[in-house]
Design a protein around this motif. Sequence first.
Motif, PDB file in Angstrom:
ATOM      1  N   LEU A 679      37.143  23.454  48.545  1.00 22.36           N
ATOM      2  CA  LEU A 679      36.070  23.624  47.557  1.00 22.36           C
ATOM      3  C   LEU A 679      35.612  25.074  47.496  1.00 22.36           C
ATOM      4  O   LEU A 679      35.397  25.630  46.422  1.00 22.36           O
ATOM      5  CB  LEU A 679      34.877  22.723  47.902  1.00 22.36           C
ATOM      6  CG  LEU A 679      35.124  21.212  47.849  1.00 22.36           C
ATOM      7  CD1 LEU A 679      33.869  20.454  48.244  1.00 22.36           C
ATOM      8  CD2 LEU A 679      35.570  20.782  46.460  1.00 22.36           C
ATOM      9  N   GLN A 680      35.461  25.682  48.675  1.00 19.26           N
ATOM     10  CA  GLN A 680      34.997  27.073  48.719  1.00 19.26           C
ATOM     11  C   GLN A 680      36.009  28.009  48.060  1.00 19.26           C
ATOM     12  O   GLN A 680      35.657  28.892  47.276  1.00 19.26           O
ATOM     13  CB  GLN A 680      34.757  27.487  50.170  1.00 19.26           C
ATOM     14  CG  GLN A 680      33.953  28.780  50.271  1.00 19.26           C
ATOM     15  CD  GLN A 680      33.472  29.023  51.679  1.00 19.26           C
ATOM     16  OE1 GLN A 680      34.223  28.846  52.624  1.00 19.26           O
ATOM     17  NE2 GLN A 680      32.226  29.422  51.843  1.00 19.26           N
ATOM     18  N   THR A 681      37.293  27.767  48.374  1.00 21.35           N
ATOM     19  CA  THR A 681      38.357  28.617  47.809  1.00 21.35           C
ATOM     20  C   THR A 681      38.411  28.480  46.293  1.00 21.35           C
ATOM     21  O   THR A 681      38.511  29.458  45.555  1.00 21.35           O
ATOM     22  CB  THR A 681      39.733  28.209  48.407  1.00 21.35           C
ATOM     23  OG1 THR A 681      39.609  28.179  49.823  1.00 21.35           O
ATOM     24  CG2 THR A 681      40.821  29.181  48.013  1.00 21.35           C
ATOM     25  N   ARG A 682      38.332  27.228  45.817  1.00 20.11           N
ATOM     26  CA  ARG A 682      38.414  26.971  44.374  1.00 20.11           C
ATOM     27  C   ARG A 682      37.218  27.574  43.639  1.00 20.11           C
ATOM     28  O   ARG A 682      37.363  28.172  42.578  1.00 20.11           O
ATOM     29  CB  ARG A 682      38.472  25.447  44.138  1.00 20.11           C
ATOM     30  CG  ARG A 682      38.574  25.031  42.684  1.00 20.11           C
ATOM     31  CD  ARG A 682      39.940  25.264  42.121  1.00 20.11           C
ATOM     32  NE  ARG A 682      40.031  24.871  40.720  1.00 20.11           N
ATOM     33  CZ  ARG A 682      40.835  25.437  39.848  1.00 20.11           C
ATOM     34  NH1 ARG A 682      41.626  26.425  40.213  1.00 20.11           N
ATOM     35  NH2 ARG A 682      40.875  25.029  38.592  1.00 20.11           N
ATOM     36  N   LEU A 683      36.033  27.426  44.229  1.00 20.68           N
ATOM     37  CA  LEU A 683      34.813  27.985  43.631  1.00 20.68           C
ATOM     38  C   LEU A 683      34.941  29.502  43.512  1.00 20.68           C
ATOM     39  O   LEU A 683      34.635  30.092  42.475  1.00 20.68           O
ATOM     40  CB  LEU A 683      33.608  27.613  44.509  1.00 20.68           C
ATOM     41  CG  LEU A 683      32.244  27.444  43.855  1.00 20.68           C
ATOM     42  CD1 LEU A 683      32.287  26.547  42.645  1.00 20.68           C
ATOM     43  CD2 LEU A 683      31.237  26.920  44.866  1.00 20.68           C
ATOM     44  N   ALA A 684      35.440  30.137  44.577  1.00 28.16           N
ATOM     45  CA  ALA A 684      35.615  31.599  44.570  1.00 28.16           C
ATOM     46  C   ALA A 684      36.633  32.009  43.510  1.00 28.16           C
ATOM     47  O   ALA A 684      36.445  32.996  42.798  1.00 28.16           O
ATOM     48  CB  ALA A 684      36.060  32.067  45.953  1.00 28.16           C
ATOM     49  N   ALA A 685      37.709  31.219  43.368  1.00 29.27           N
ATOM     50  CA  ALA A 685      38.746  31.545  42.374  1.00 29.27           C
ATOM     51  C   ALA A 685      38.182  31.443  40.964  1.00 29.27           C
ATOM     52  O   ALA A 685      38.417  32.312  40.122  1.00 29.27           O
ATOM     53  CB  ALA A 685      39.931  30.606  42.532  1.00 29.27           C
ATOM     54  N   LEU A 686      37.411  30.389  40.703  1.00 32.74           N
ATOM     55  CA  LEU A 686      36.827  30.229  39.366  1.00 32.74           C
ATOM     56  C   LEU A 686      35.893  31.384  39.057  1.00 32.74           C
ATOM     57  O   LEU A 686      35.829  31.862  37.932  1.00 32.74           O
ATOM     58  CB  LEU A 686      36.071  28.900  39.276  1.00 32.74           C
ATOM     59  CG  LEU A 686      36.944  27.637  39.262  1.00 32.74           C
ATOM     60  CD1 LEU A 686      36.094  26.394  39.416  1.00 32.74           C
ATOM     61  CD2 LEU A 686      37.775  27.548  38.000  1.00 32.74           C
TER      62      LEU A 686
END
Length: 697
Positions: A679-686
């Motif tokens: 979740l953290q990685t995806r949020l940062a990517a977005l």
Amino acid sequence: MNIDDRSIMYLTGIGPKKAEILRKEANIASFEDLLYYFPYRYVDRSRFYTVSEISGSMPEIQLRGRIVFFDTAGEGRAKRLIGKFTDGTGTIDLVWFQGRKFITEKYKTGQEYIVFGKPSEFARSWNIVHPDIDPVANAPQVANGLVPFYNTTEKMKNAFLNSRVIQNLQYTLLTNLDWHIPETLPPEIISRRNMISVSEAMKNIHFPESAEKLRQAQERLKFDELFYIQLNILRTAALRRSKLKGIVFPVVGTVFNTFYKDCLPFELTEAQKRVMREIRKDMRSGRQMNRLLQGDVGSGKTLVALMAMLLAIDNGCQACMMAPTEILANQHLATVKEFLRDMNVRVELLTGSATKKKRKVLLPALACGEIDILVGTHALIENTVVFKSLGLAVIDEQHRFGVEQRSRLWVKNKTLPHVLVMTATPIPRTLAMTLYGDLDVSVIDELPPGRKPIQTLHRFDAKRAEVFEFLRSEIRKGRQVYVVYPLIKESEKLDYKNLEEGFDTFRQVFPEYEVCMVHGRMKAKEKEAGMQRFASGKAQILVATTVIEVGVNVPNASVMVIESAERFGLSQLHQLRGRVGRGAEQSYCILISSYKLSHETRKRLEIMVNSNNGFKIAEEDLELRGAGDLEGTLQSGEGIFLKIANLATDGQLLQEARNIAQAVLDADPDLEKPENKLLQTRLAALFRRRINWGLIS
């Protein structure tokens, strides 16, 4: 392969030129952008029709047959290539206005093809203009059930990037990726909602195996989108609450109490009292208040905001009120001064048009704390504007201020001031959760006592004489009338009654009364003079454009006539209607339109006639037009660009996404646990990709 970083230029069939067009026209820069460029509709191509079955007003159809011969017809720009096509039951013309040489080289007579397009009738025979044509061998790919259609622009089509090509590019990309996309959600969330994987969703959104698989794909991808928006909002709000300390306002002092006892023009409504309690609780909590105050036109938001500002003054602080326009800032200044009467509270105005001389006096007085309340426009966020101790910032019509501007108000203090955001545009709940998800929301949902609901009537152009007679009877009672037009000058394209012609008409029909005119192209002084003549009662009729949507408050004006009402959106009609009904008299809003109305426009006018409830109207508006262009809510142009979800129809899914996001953060506020790494990685990517999260602070 990281599909997020991989440039679309490197996909087979694209190259630098097409990549640039895709970036500019469709915001597609990477492999991931292409995957998330979803179809806007699907057509069932499992069925083949015959030429003999063709009848009027059919949608797109699919035929199987041969081109018998090619011919040309017409001259100059009307020159076209015609392919005579037959399936044995009859013939139909396939017509091309462009690429004639390309077509005759690519498609051969006598060979069997699948043709797809919308049939139309011309000179008593059927034709399909610019059809899709495929060899019969391609049937498994093109004629196998639901086929997606992608939005394309003229420039994309000219570069041979039509819907069909986009579909082929999706196929190429998914094949390159071996039909596998890295998962975007943890397994427990997927199983909790019983959803398909993101790989299966992507496959079925672009190449649906069945209607049911398509539904599952849409639900999975909508959930993803809404979940990450809510996770971001809730996380931001939690961080703000834990990190951002607010000024504590422990006392309700002399200033507030004097106003409450001696100056209140009327008893507060229960809704106003409830909102004041919520504000008071925030201000003494020790954390920064960040509250959205929603209320319909005329519900008494300004009074509540003033009382909050008086609490700041009682606690040794200053307050400011920022409005989007000079007219509105002036209106607030007049309202605040009228409320305060002779109280010892210094209120000043600062707008962009303030002279150097005025600033020379005003700015030092502000810096040393002599000014209690400063009302103004964007001028308040200039670096030269320094407060001694800013305790509360009230921001009116916040959708017209970017987040960056709002944060510039915050940094005027070591300790962040409390923030109260007011909006007169009632926002549907689903939209509020997404636009203002990190603000606590207060709603004033009742009108002050003595206000009568405005009566709204719809009249067609032909009944204008009756309308004039009604206006005359109202003016005889001592009332005043607003008349609003959508245009200023005669437009060749739009056959609507324009302002200047209307102004002349009203002067001719009402020679015994004074008619004045106000519009956006006038100089500020002329505009002010026109408004003033009307506000003071010298003029009985004000003919205007929508510049009067905000700002002017004339309790004696009891009738609002909206010409070419079909030209306005629902929320704008509601805002305009809110200009009347401010006194104790019965007020009226008359919507005048032509007879030629689309089904949607007729529905819009019916909603206005049947409802005075701004929140209900906003819900209907969202349903009719979607979130992208709700005027009044998204006037700054910073809309929420959802790729697949729809705030009007996916409210329940949004609520579920928010609940799950909240549960995740309750258990792991910083998303540090191993199971939340994704979740953290995806949020940062977005965020690295700068997804536009709308107006989220």
